[in-house]
Scaffold this motif. Structure first.
Motif, short mmCIF file in Angstrom:
data_model
loop_
_atom_site.label_atom_id
_atom_site.label_comp_id
_atom_site.label_asym_id
_atom_site.label_seq_id
_atom_site.Cartn_x
_atom_site.Cartn_y
_atom_site.Cartn_z
N LYS A 161 1.04 12.16 1.01
CA LYS A 161 0.61 13.20 1.94
C LYS A 161 -0.82 12.94 2.38
O LYS A 161 -1.70 12.72 1.56
CB LYS A 161 0.70 14.57 1.27
N LYS A 162 -1.04 12.95 3.70
CA LYS A 162 -2.37 12.81 4.28
C LYS A 162 -2.57 13.97 5.24
O LYS A 162 -2.19 13.90 6.41
CB LYS A 162 -2.52 11.47 5.01
N GLY A 163 -3.15 15.05 4.75
CA GLY A 163 -3.26 16.24 5.58
C GLY A 163 -1.88 16.79 5.88
O GLY A 163 -1.10 17.11 4.98
N ASP A 164 -1.55 16.88 7.16
CA ASP A 164 -0.23 17.36 7.57
C ASP A 164 0.76 16.22 7.77
O ASP A 164 1.92 16.45 8.13
CB ASP A 164 -0.35 18.15 8.90
N LYS A 165 0.31 15.00 7.52
CA LYS A 165 1.17 13.83 7.74
C LYS A 165 1.79 13.33 6.43
O LYS A 165 1.25 13.54 5.35
CB LYS A 165 0.36 12.68 8.36
N LEU A 166 2.92 12.67 6.56
CA LEU A 166 3.54 11.96 5.44
C LEU A 166 3.53 10.48 5.75
O LEU A 166 4.01 10.04 6.80
CB LEU A 166 4.99 12.44 5.24
N ILE A 167 2.97 9.69 4.84
CA ILE A 167 2.91 8.23 5.00
C ILE A 167 3.90 7.61 4.01
O ILE A 167 3.95 8.00 2.84
CB ILE A 167 1.48 7.71 4.73
N PHE A 168 4.66 6.65 4.49
CA PHE A 168 5.63 5.97 3.63
C PHE A 168 5.13 4.55 3.33
O PHE A 168 4.96 3.73 4.23
CB PHE A 168 7.00 5.91 4.31
N ILE A 169 4.87 4.31 2.05
CA ILE A 169 4.36 3.00 1.62
C ILE A 169 5.50 2.22 0.97
O ILE A 169 6.16 2.70 0.05
CB ILE A 169 3.22 3.17 0.60
N LYS A 170 5.74 1.01 1.47
CA LYS A 170 6.79 0.17 0.91
C LYS A 170 6.40 -0.27 -0.50
O LYS A 170 5.27 -0.71 -0.72
CB LYS A 170 7.03 -1.04 1.80
N LEU A 171 7.35 -0.19 -1.41
CA LEU A 171 7.04 -0.53 -2.80
C LEU A 171 6.68 -2.00 -2.98
O LEU A 171 5.91 -2.34 -3.88
CB LEU A 171 8.23 -0.17 -3.70
N ASP A 172 7.23 -2.88 -2.15
CA ASP A 172 6.90 -4.30 -2.32
C ASP A 172 5.47 -4.61 -1.91
O ASP A 172 4.95 -5.69 -2.19
CB ASP A 172 7.89 -5.20 -1.57
#
Length: 253
Positions: A151-162
């Motif tokens: 979570k970044k403020g009102d945003k959702l960031i998706f980080i690849k596990l690799d």
């Protein structure tokens, strides 16, 4: 054994509780049922209050599931898991303090549990619970976890596990590190340890790393290792002593 095991039945389905109670009556010298409960919250209260020798524990229940119940106990008794999920890899449940029964429970299989009880010990550790839980969810999840949400403020960031080199806990927070940046996440390290795929390994009480991001491993004193990651910072991590065997199994040494 001089007297019957005090026994608690935990299942959210009344018919399942009734069937198990009826089957246990076939072994009055082995089991003495002291109570029945229908959910995880009640189960924790009753187990801590009654201190039963044995619990028959449903895995999938509303609210807290069987594993979450065990994580909240002051003292863990002998556990017989009850599950309808026969497609899962249940061999992981066969330890010196855990057994499992497939629903609908059959008398012949319960007889095997009775015969095995003498080899069980009341020393189920959280490490054992986590290993069983991890194996359970790895089989249960059809889709493997491939990213983590930040979570970044009102945003959702998706980080690849690799792209993740490691996770590190610091007091109340966990930081996920990549080559580009790092982020604070809300999940605990224990939760991550259960849900992350096989590429990740816990090497310290506050560190989980990506095995695919390891550059080299060197032996250190007191049965520890110094692990260097192949990221921009060439991060160096010293393992905890209690993770010695885990690391050796991973490196096959």
């Amino acid at each position: 054994m001089n007297q019957a095991y005090t026994t608690l039945i935990i299942d959210d389905e009344p018919p399942a509780r009734a069937r198990l109670y009826q089957l246990l009556e076939n072994f009055p010298e082995t089991f003495r049922v002291v109570d029945e409960v229908k959910n995880g919250i009640e189960a924790v209260e009753k187990i801590n209050q009654l201190q039963p020798d044995v619990i028959f524990l449903d895995i999938e229940m509303p609210g807290w599931n069987g594993f979450e119940v065990l994580e909240r106990l002051d003292k863990i008794p002998i556990v017989i898991f009850c599950t309808a999920f026969d497609q899962y890899s249940l061999k992981a449940f066969e330890t010196n303090s855990i057994d499992y029964l497939l629903k609908p429970v059959r008398l012949e299989r319960l007889q095997q549990t009775v015969e095995k009880l003498t080899t069980f010990k009341n020393n189920l550790s959280m490490a054992t619970i986590k290993s069983v839980l991890k194996a359970f969810y790895e089989q249960k999840e059809e889709k493997k976890m491939t990213s983590i949400t930040v979570k970044k403020g009102d945003k959702l960031i998706f980080i690849k596990l690799d792209e993740v080199s490691h996770f590190e806990a610091d007091e109340k927070y966990v930081t996920v590190y990549t080559n580009k940046e790092n982020h604070l996440i809300e999940q605990s390290l224990s939760h991550l340890e259960i849900k992350l795929p096989q590429a990740f390994i816990r090497v310290h009480r506050s560190v989980i790393l990506n095995k695919n991001q390891v550059l080299d491993v060197q032996k250190y004193f007191n049965s520890r290792f110094v692990i260097t990651l192949n990221n921009n910072r060439k991060t160096s991590i010293t393992s905890g002593r209690s993770y010695n065997m885990t690391i050796k199994d991973w490196m096959d040494i």
